[in-house]
Design a protein around this motif. Structure first.
Motif, short mmCIF file in Angstrom:
data_model
loop_
_atom_site.label_atom_id
_atom_site.label_comp_id
_atom_site.label_asym_id
_atom_site.label_seq_id
_atom_site.Cartn_x
_atom_site.Cartn_y
_atom_site.Cartn_z
N ILE A 275 0.97 -1.20 0.19
CA ILE A 275 0.09 0.01 0.01
C ILE A 275 0.91 1.22 0.05
CG2 ILE A 275 -1.81 1.13 1.21
CD1 ILE A 275 -2.43 -1.46 2.60
N PRO A 276 1.05 1.74 -1.16
CA PRO A 276 1.93 3.11 -1.10
C PRO A 276 1.14 4.38 -0.38
CG PRO A 276 0.83 2.67 -3.25
CD PRO A 276 0.39 1.70 -2.44
N SER A 277 1.99 5.32 -0.04
CA SER A 277 1.64 6.40 0.63
C SER A 277 0.79 7.24 -0.48
CB SER A 277 2.60 7.20 1.13
OG SER A 277 2.21 8.55 1.77
N PRO A 278 -0.39 8.03 -0.11
CA PRO A 278 -1.11 8.62 -1.35
C PRO A 278 -0.34 9.94 -1.79
CG PRO A 278 -1.93 9.08 0.84
CD PRO A 278 -0.88 7.88 1.06
N ILE A 279 0.77 10.36 -1.17
CA ILE A 279 1.36 11.53 -1.46
C ILE A 279 2.36 11.59 -2.87
CG2 ILE A 279 1.38 12.39 0.83
CD1 ILE A 279 4.41 11.72 0.77
N SER A 280 2.30 10.31 -3.44
CA SER A 280 3.25 10.18 -4.84
C SER A 280 2.85 8.82 -5.51
CB SER A 280 4.66 10.37 -4.50
OG SER A 280 5.18 9.14 -3.87
N ASN A 281 2.99 8.74 -6.55
CA ASN A 281 2.86 7.59 -7.44
C ASN A 281 4.32 7.21 -7.93
OD1 ASN A 281 0.13 7.87 -7.39
ND2 ASN A 281 0.17 9.22 -9.22
N ALA A 282 5.36 7.47 -7.27
CA ALA A 282 6.52 7.08 -7.63
C ALA A 282 6.95 6.06 -6.50
CB ALA A 282 7.46 8.26 -7.60
N TYR A 283 6.98 4.62 -7.13
CA TYR A 283 7.17 3.57 -6.23
C TYR A 283 7.50 2.29 -6.83
CZ TYR A 283 2.29 3.35 -6.80
OH TYR A 283 1.00 3.55 -7.17
N SER A 284 8.45 1.41 -6.43
CA SER A 284 8.64 0.05 -7.00
C SER A 284 9.16 -0.93 -6.11
CB SER A 284 9.77 0.60 -8.12
OG SER A 284 11.14 1.13 -7.57
N TRP A 285 9.32 -2.05 -6.56
CA TRP A 285 9.97 -3.13 -5.80
C TRP A 285 11.32 -3.41 -6.11
CZ3 TRP A 285 7.27 -5.53 -2.06
CH2 TRP A 285 5.86 -5.34 -1.99
N SER A 286 12.09 -3.66 -4.98
CA SER A 286 13.47 -4.12 -5.39
C SER A 286 13.35 -5.55 -5.77
CB SER A 286 14.15 -4.03 -3.94
OG SER A 286 13.65 -5.12 -3.29
N VAL A 287 14.05 -6.10 -6.86
CA VAL A 287 14.06 -7.33 -7.41
C VAL A 287 15.26 -8.19 -7.09
CG1 VAL A 287 13.82 -8.52 -9.68
CG2 VAL A 287 12.85 -6.35 -9.58
N PRO A 288 15.13 -9.12 -5.81
CA PRO A 288 16.22 -9.89 -5.45
C PRO A 288 16.33 -11.03 -6.68
CG PRO A 288 14.24 -10.44 -4.33
CD PRO A 288 13.93 -9.35 -5.34
N ALA A 289 17.72 -11.67 -6.29
CA ALA A 289 17.99 -12.66 -7.51
C ALA A 289 17.01 -13.94 -7.32
CB ALA A 289 19.19 -13.10 -7.29
#
Length: 336
Positions: free
Chosen positions: A67-81
């Motif tokens: 659940i991202p914070s509503p203050i921005s739309n800039a988010y992503s996941w780290s991608v582990p091996a």
């Protein structure tokens, strides 16, 4: 000159204008008001993302629940091996692991100059699998060995079937099972289910193989009972679909032209009923059946007229004699 604003609470902007200045080492003259310039400071709010709850799941795939914070739309996941993402920027991305294990992920969100993240741990317990097989052969009925190879985290619970009944095996600690079973006729066994110690159940795609216990019993079809004229007859057995056939007789004087051929010619020493056995051997499993042939002597006919010459309108008698005792007879006459 510099000024720190580390105690300013967040807002959109802070407008700072220099209104007066003096050298602090000299108490006079007073502040100079000959100043100019404005500094605009943008103050961004720090986002507080939620990566979702830790998960422990069967299989190799799951759906994330950030659940991202509503203050921005800039988010992503780290991608582990070892993980594949359906969409790295989707809070509800579907992830797929190549192997079982535990994976730590970060859900990262930025807002202007601010960045924050939250962590989540996903445990993939995988899916157990099973492979069933056999190399057993029986002759009509016999003992067979069913082999089941297991993968996953034991102990396992296994259910297999012969198509009619289910056979459960509980709390199996050995990942290679050998099951002795008495089998009647050709029978095929398949796996119904496999579950492991993590309460994970194998998907249909991970239940492999089938175990067919082959019944070696051949079919022996010697033909139908008939009568035959003379002392020789061509037999008419069906060609076996498995194994090889041989004609046999309890009469040592009976002769087969080619005893291994279904349509062999047989010659008997005398007229009457003779029984022959068509025996099919398939790798030591033998099946046989019999056919009875009545060998009939060919009739020897002799015809004689009561008169060799008669006047038109009169009659003569044709007397026919035979040495055959197998009547009735059908006699064909030709007139020249």
């Amino acid at each position: 000159l510099s000024r720190s604003f580390n105690r300013i609470s967040h807002s959109n902007k802070v407008n700072t204008r220099i209104v007066a200045a003096r050298n602090s080492n000299y108490p006079s003259p007073a502040f100079s008001t000959n100043v100019s310039g404005t500094a605009v400071l943008t103050l961004d709010e720090t986002p507080v993302p939620n990566a979702g709850s830790d998960q422990t799941t069967c299989g190799f795939s799951t759906t994330l629940a950030a659940i991202p914070s509503p203050i921005s739309n800039a988010y992503s996941w780290s991608v582990p091996a070892g993980l594949n993402f359906s969409d790295q920027n989707d809070p509800n991305a579907i992830i797929t692991a190549a192997i079982t294990g535990s994976f730590n992920l970060q859900f990262i969100q930025t807002n202007g100059a601010c960045e924050n993240h939250d962590d989540v741990t996903i445990n993939f317990n995988g899916s157990p699998s099973g492979t069933i097989s056999t190399t057993s052969e029986i002759c009509r009925e016999g003992m067979a060995e069913i082999h089941i190879a297991l993968e996953g985290f034991g102990p396992w619970n296994v259910v297999y079937t012969d198509g009619t009944s289910n056979f459960p095996i509980a709390n199996q600690t050995n990942n290679n099972i050998i099951i002795p079973r008495n089998v009647i006729g050709q029978t095929t066994f398949t796996l119904v289910s496999v579950s492991d110690n993590n309460n994970c159940t194998a998907t249909a795609e991970r239940l492999h193989g089938s175990a067919t216990v082959v019944n070696l019993k051949p079919e022996a079809e010697p033909g139908v009972d008939i009568h035959s004229c003379g002392l020789s007859h061509t037999l008419n057995a069906e060609v076996p679909t498995s194994g090889t056939g041989t004609w046999k007789s309890t009469n040592a004087q009976v002769q087969f032209a080619s005893a291994s051929q279904p349509n062999s010619t047989v010659t008997v020493p005398d007229y009457g009923f003779h029984t022959f056995t068509w025996e099919v051997n398939n790798n030591g499993c033998i099946e046989s059946d019999q056919v009875t042939i009545q060998f009939v002597e060919e009739p020897d006919l002799h015809g004689a007229l009561s008169a060799n010459q008669i006047c038109e309108g009169n009659s003569a008698t044709l007397n026919i004699t035979t040495n055959s005792h197998h009547g009735p007879w059908i006699i064909s006459l030709e007139y020249n």
